[in-house]
Scaffold this motif. Structure first.
Motif, PDB file in Angstrom:
ATOM      1  N   ALA A 166     -16.843   7.288  10.972  1.00 15.13           N
ATOM      2  CA  ALA A 166     -16.051   6.058  10.919  1.00 15.13           C
ATOM      3  C   ALA A 166     -14.617   6.313  11.379  1.00 15.13           C
ATOM      4  O   ALA A 166     -14.045   5.536  12.163  1.00 15.13           O
ATOM      5  CB  ALA A 166     -16.065   5.495   9.495  1.00 15.13           C
ATOM      6  N   LEU A 167     -14.034   7.398  10.899  1.00 12.62           N
ATOM      7  CA  LEU A 167     -12.667   7.714  11.310  1.00 12.62           C
ATOM      8  C   LEU A 167     -12.603   8.014  12.801  1.00 12.62           C
ATOM      9  O   LEU A 167     -11.648   7.608  13.487  1.00 12.62           O
ATOM     10  CB  LEU A 167     -12.143   8.900  10.503  1.00 12.62           C
ATOM     11  N   LEU A 168     -13.597   8.719  13.324  1.00  9.24           N
ATOM     12  CA  LEU A 168     -13.625   9.032  14.749  1.00  9.24           C
ATOM     13  C   LEU A 168     -13.677   7.757  15.582  1.00  9.24           C
ATOM     14  O   LEU A 168     -12.918   7.595  16.558  1.00  9.24           O
ATOM     15  CB  LEU A 168     -14.828   9.926  15.057  1.00  9.24           C
ATOM     16  N   ALA A 169     -14.564   6.825  15.217  1.00  9.59           N
ATOM     17  CA  ALA A 169     -14.679   5.589  15.984  1.00  9.59           C
ATOM     18  C   ALA A 169     -13.389   4.763  15.897  1.00  9.59           C
ATOM     19  O   ALA A 169     -12.912   4.233  16.908  1.00  9.59           O
ATOM     20  CB  ALA A 169     -15.872   4.779  15.469  1.00  9.59           C
ATOM     21  N   ALA A 170     -12.811   4.674  14.695  1.00 13.21           N
ATOM     22  CA  ALA A 170     -11.591   3.878  14.536  1.00 13.21           C
ATOM     23  C   ALA A 170     -10.429   4.489  15.313  1.00 13.21           C
ATOM     24  O   ALA A 170      -9.671   3.776  15.992  1.00 13.21           O
ATOM     25  CB  ALA A 170     -11.239   3.761  13.050  1.00 13.21           C
ATOM     26  N   PHE A 200       0.830  -1.197   0.000  1.00 13.10           N
ATOM     27  CA  PHE A 200       0.000   0.000   0.000  1.00 13.10           C
ATOM     28  C   PHE A 200       0.869   1.254   0.000  1.00 13.10           C
ATOM     29  O   PHE A 200       0.545   2.252  -0.653  1.00 13.10           O
ATOM     30  CB  PHE A 200      -0.932  -0.003   1.209  1.00 13.10           C
ATOM     31  N   ALA A 201       1.954   1.214   0.776  1.00 10.22           N
ATOM     32  CA  ALA A 201       2.831   2.384   0.837  1.00 10.22           C
ATOM     33  C   ALA A 201       3.416   2.695  -0.538  1.00 10.22           C
ATOM     34  O   ALA A 201       3.488   3.866  -0.945  1.00 10.22           O
ATOM     35  CB  ALA A 201       3.943   2.150   1.857  1.00 10.22           C
ATOM     36  N   LEU A 202       3.836   1.657  -1.274  1.00  9.57           N
ATOM     37  CA  LEU A 202       4.367   1.886  -2.611  1.00  9.57           C
ATOM     38  C   LEU A 202       3.307   2.449  -3.542  1.00  9.57           C
ATOM     39  O   LEU A 202       3.556   3.402  -4.297  1.00  9.57           O
ATOM     40  CB  LEU A 202       4.922   0.568  -3.180  1.00  9.57           C
ATOM     41  N   PHE A 203       2.097   1.885  -3.487  1.00 11.59           N
ATOM     42  CA  PHE A 203       1.027   2.340  -4.379  1.00 11.59           C
ATOM     43  C   PHE A 203       0.624   3.780  -4.070  1.00 11.59           C
ATOM     44  O   PHE A 203       0.582   4.639  -4.957  1.00 11.59           O
ATOM     45  CB  PHE A 203      -0.174   1.395  -4.250  1.00 11.59           C
ATOM     46  N   VAL A 204       0.334   4.040  -2.787  1.00 11.77           N
ATOM     47  CA  VAL A 204      -0.114   5.381  -2.412  1.00 11.77           C
ATOM     48  C   VAL A 204       1.023   6.382  -2.570  1.00 11.77           C
ATOM     49  O   VAL A 204       0.801   7.541  -2.959  1.00 11.77           O
ATOM     50  CB  VAL A 204      -0.661   5.381  -0.972  1.00 11.77           C
ATOM     51  N   GLY A 205       2.253   5.959  -2.277  1.00  8.96           N
ATOM     52  CA  GLY A 205       3.382   6.853  -2.485  1.00  8.96           C
ATOM     53  C   GLY A 205       3.540   7.234  -3.939  1.00  8.96           C
ATOM     54  O   GLY A 205       3.867   8.386  -4.254  1.00  8.96           O
ATOM     55  N   VAL A 217      -7.652   1.577  11.822  1.00  4.34           N
ATOM     56  CA  VAL A 217      -7.559   2.983  11.416  1.00  4.34           C
ATOM     57  C   VAL A 217      -7.080   3.098   9.973  1.00  4.34           C
ATOM     58  O   VAL A 217      -7.616   3.882   9.177  1.00  4.34           O
ATOM     59  CB  VAL A 217      -6.625   3.756  12.363  1.00  4.34           C
ATOM     60  N   LEU A 218      -6.062   2.316   9.627  1.00  2.85           N
ATOM     61  CA  LEU A 218      -5.542   2.379   8.262  1.00  2.85           C
ATOM     62  C   LEU A 218      -6.586   1.914   7.248  1.00  2.85           C
ATOM     63  O   LEU A 218      -6.687   2.474   6.147  1.00  2.85           O
ATOM     64  CB  LEU A 218      -4.278   1.527   8.153  1.00  2.85           C
ATOM     65  N   LEU A 219      -7.358   0.897   7.623  1.00  2.00           N
ATOM     66  CA  LEU A 219      -8.426   0.460   6.720  1.00  2.00           C
ATOM     67  C   LEU A 219      -9.465   1.557   6.525  1.00  2.00           C
ATOM     68  O   LEU A 219      -9.927   1.804   5.404  1.00  2.00           O
ATOM     69  CB  LEU A 219      -9.092  -0.804   7.272  1.00  2.00           C
ATOM     70  N   VAL A 220      -9.830   2.226   7.609  1.00  2.00           N
ATOM     71  CA  VAL A 220     -10.803   3.319   7.492  1.00  2.00           C
ATOM     72  C   VAL A 220     -10.219   4.456   6.660  1.00  2.00           C
ATOM     73  O   VAL A 220     -10.900   5.033   5.794  1.00  2.00           O
ATOM     74  CB  VAL A 220     -11.228   3.806   8.890  1.00  2.00           C
ATOM     75  N   MET A 221      -8.944   4.795   6.910  1.00  2.00           N
ATOM     76  CA  MET A 221      -8.307   5.846   6.117  1.00  2.00           C
ATOM     77  C   MET A 221      -8.268   5.471   4.644  1.00  2.00           C
ATOM     78  O   MET A 221      -8.545   6.305   3.766  1.00  2.00           O
ATOM     79  CB  MET A 221      -6.888   6.094   6.638  1.00  2.00           C
ATOM     80  N   ALA A 222      -7.927   4.212   4.360  1.00  2.72           N
ATOM     81  CA  ALA A 222      -7.920   3.767   2.963  1.00  2.72           C
ATOM     82  C   ALA A 222      -9.314   3.865   2.360  1.00  2.72           C
ATOM     83  O   ALA A 222      -9.481   4.275   1.203  1.00  2.72           O
ATOM     84  CB  ALA A 222      -7.400   2.326   2.877  1.00  2.72           C
ATOM     85  N   GLY A 223     -10.330   3.482   3.155  1.00  2.00           N
ATOM     86  CA  GLY A 223     -11.696   3.612   2.663  1.00  2.00           C
ATOM     87  C   GLY A 223     -12.072   5.060   2.392  1.00  2.00           C
ATOM     88  O   GLY A 223     -12.724   5.365   1.374  1.00  2.00           O
TER      89      GLY A 223
END
Length: 655
Positions: free
Chosen positions: A354-358, A218-223, A401-407
């Motif tokens: 969602a981000l707040l809860a995560a 994910f870091a490579l793709f998003v980077g 958290v990372l899953l929510v951020m990705a979403g």
């Protein structure tokens, strides 16, 4: 008045109810998502617990005897053993290793029993009834170990005794200051303990391995996305957070390192942990629309403090860094929760909820891990025995958290694509409307241009009629009215008028008229008058097929110049021969009229004939040259191809 007050109160009551309904509708997605996250978290925690049926067959000794002795030799039974409750973290800092003696009961007939230790971070040795079973390699001069995996040690049936049995476990410290923990073991049938072992291996080894791989990908793709779109700061922060968390999770994957590199790895570990929390804080600030550069710089500066202290101390300051510097990350995490809460309050969207809860669950998990790692006594009193399980939750909360951020970023990406598609559709509609408008404007301009060209053409025809046919008719009429014209002269004047009319009709007859046809008709009409006057005409026509078309009004001007030239030959030259030559090609058009007469008189240059011919030539952007001497007069008219293109464009506008 009563009715008015009652109506006003009813309106306010209805408005309050509607506002309460809207608030409830806004809160329902948040509550539902939070409940789902809490349920997922509870299921993850429940996965650590053994099945209910296994408790009947498995023994979990709650007490043991401990001897602080760093030697590898099994101590005697009469040594000063001290009774402790399991699990026991109280021996941190007492030395490099301790011996633990555990008593348990076995039935008379034992088949396939085993010892399960949820952790033995620094390795050690295991004895059954004072007979060595196995050695889990501890750290030595060459390598440093920290075993995150659980251990399942089979107990040989031949070494088991019906009734009382004794286990001796040498527990070696993994690394100071908190690596000497004595776990609460489980003893019983190996089949029953295998489930406990596999479950902990899944959550402590397999899941971190998956997390590391996914995070790095994910870091490579998003980077790469951020590298191509530098303005998308949130993508860059997310890529950095994913990369840091993948590096931090390596602590559950890498269990054995060269001794000289261990402290460097601890610097990387603490740097990745602090960097992830700081990056999350900056992400939350940007997400909430509260960009504060000085706060971001302060956070990144605090991030560097821990790794720099470890680097300066050569790894000896890890106790201070782990206890104090890591403790300072907790307020940062709480601030992240507050910022995301502000963003949710402003946006009231499901994504912000969602981000707040995560983030809230992740911060709670981080606080939990800190209390477990440093064995805070108050936490042990609230949940007796729980810290001894050494179950860490932050890497699950951070994954959430990372899953929510990705979403969120995926939803933002999809929303952006939708906006682009809508923008393209809007642009297409606007372009189509603009095309229709432009087509209508072109149609109007074409109509106006045709009207203007038609008006210009009418003016040109009127001017030609006025200068040619009209002038001759007016002159002839004036002479007739004065009575000084004989019958023959009237006939000649009428013939000239008819000739002018024919020239105009032939030249302007059709847009597709050929100049050669018009010239042929013109010369055919002049053949007889010239021969009757004793002048032998010679026509030489040389025209290429590549010659560009000549517009009708240009043909008219050319024929009028030829008419004027032949008229001068017929009336004034006293010639016996006249030669007319036409040369036409893609480069231009050349016409010459040459006679063998007496030449032009001295005052010919001041006459109207040559002036009219030059004016017509200038009107066509043509050049005219006249050479005269006794016995020869030559007129040359040259019309370049570019001049004909200009005239053709003007003529096309008429249509």
């Amino acid at each position: 008045m009563k009715r008015t007050r009652w109506g006003f109160s009813s309106a306010r009551l209805m408005g309050a109810r509607r506002e309460a309904d809207r608030a409830l509708r806004r809160a329902m997605p948040v509550a539902a998502f939070t409940a789902l996250l809490a349920l997922a978290f509870a299921l993850a925690l429940a996965a650590w617990l053994p099945p209910a049926g296994a408790q009947d067959a498995v023994q979990e000794p709650a007490r043991a005897q401990v001897l602080a002795d760093s030697t590898e030799t099994l101590p005697p039974d009469d040594a000063p053993w001290r009774d402790v409750a399991l699990p026991d973290p109280t021996h941190n800092g007492v030395g490099r290793a301790v011996w633990v003696r555990i008593a348990f009961e076995a039935p008379a007939r034992v088949e396939a029993w085993a010892l399960y230790l949820p952790y033995l971070y620094g390795g050690g040795q295991i004895y059954l009834n004072r007979v060595s079973l196995t050695t889990i390699p501890p750290s030595d001069a060459a390598h440093h170990v920290r075993w995150e995996r659980p251990h399942l040690v089979p107990l040989p049936d031949a070494r088991m005794r019906g009734g009382a049995n004794t286990l001796h476990v040498r527990v070696v410290a993994a690394h100071p200051p908190n690596g000497l923990w004595i776990a609460r073991p489980a003893i019983g049938p190996q089949e029953a303990l295998m489930d406990l072992h596999d479950r902990r291996v899944l959550w402590m080894r397999t899941m971190p391995q998956i997390t590391v791989g996914v995070c790095l990908l994910f870091a490579l793709f998003v980077g790469f996305v951020w590298w191509r779109r530098r303005r998308e700061v949130l993508y860059g922060l997310f890529g950095l957070a994913v990369a840091l968390w993948g590096v931090r999770t390596l602590t559950f994957v890498v269990e054995r390192l060269p001794a000289e590199h261990w402290w460097l790895w601890r610097i990387v570990y603490h740097g990745a942990t602090g960097g992830f929390i700081v990056t999350m804080a900056v992400f939350a600030m940007r997400f909430a629309g509260m960009r504060r550069p000085w706060v971001e710089r302060a956070l990144f500066a605090y991030w560097l403090v821990g790794p720099l202290v470890l680097l300066a101390s050569g790894g000896r300051g890890e106790s201070v860094v782990g206890r104090l510097w890591t403790l300072g990350m907790i307020p940062i995490g709480i601030a992240v929760v507050a910022l995301v809460g502000v963003a949710w309050h402003r946006q009231r969207s499901v994504s912000a909820a969602a981000l707040l809860a995560a983030v809230a669950l992740a911060v709670a998990a981080g606080i939990h891990d800190y209390l477990v790692a440093w064995h805070v006594a108050a936490f042990d009193r609230v949940l007796p025995g729980w810290p001894g399980q050494r179950i860490f939750l932050l890497h699950y909360g951070a994954n959430l958290v990372l899953l929510v951020m990705a979403g969120l970023l995926a939803m933002r990406f999809v929303r952006t694509l939708g906006e682009i598609e809508e923008l393209n559709a809007t642009l297409e509609r606007r372009v189509a409307a603009r095309e229709v408008e432009l087509a209508e404007n072109y149609r109007r301009l074409g109509a106006l241009e045709r009207e203007r060209a038609a008006a210009d053409e009418r003016q040109r025809i009127m001017r030609d009629l006025h200068d040619g046919l009209g002038s001759r008719l007016f002159t002839s009429l004036s002479r007739v009215e004065r009575g000084g014209v004989r019958d023959g002269e009237i006939a000649d004047a009428l013939r000239q008028c008819i000739a002018d009319m024919r020239i105009a009709l032939e030249a302007m007859a059709s847009e597709d008229a050929d100049f050669r046809n018009a010239l042929g008709n013109f010369l055919f009409r002049w053949q007889a008058p010239l021969e009757d006057a004793g002048v032998r005409p010679v026509w030489n026509i040389d025209v290429d097929d590549e010659m560009q078309p000549v517009p009708p009004h240009v043909v008219l001007q050319l024929l009028r110049i030829l008419q004027e030239a032949l008229t001068n030959v017929l009336k004034h030259a006293h010639a016996t021969e006249v030669r007319v030559e036409l040369h036409g090609s893609a480069c231009g058009l050349s016409i010459s009229v040459e006679d063998n007469g007496c030449g032009l008189p001295p005052d010919a240059a001041r006459g109207r004939g040559l002036a009219n011919m030059r004016a017509r030539a200038q009107r066509m952007n043509a050049s005219m040259d006249v050479q005269s001497k006794p016995g020869c007069t030559r007129l040359v008219l040259r019309l370049p191809s570019d001049a004909r293109r200009v005239e053709a464009a003007e003529a096309t506008a008429v249509s």
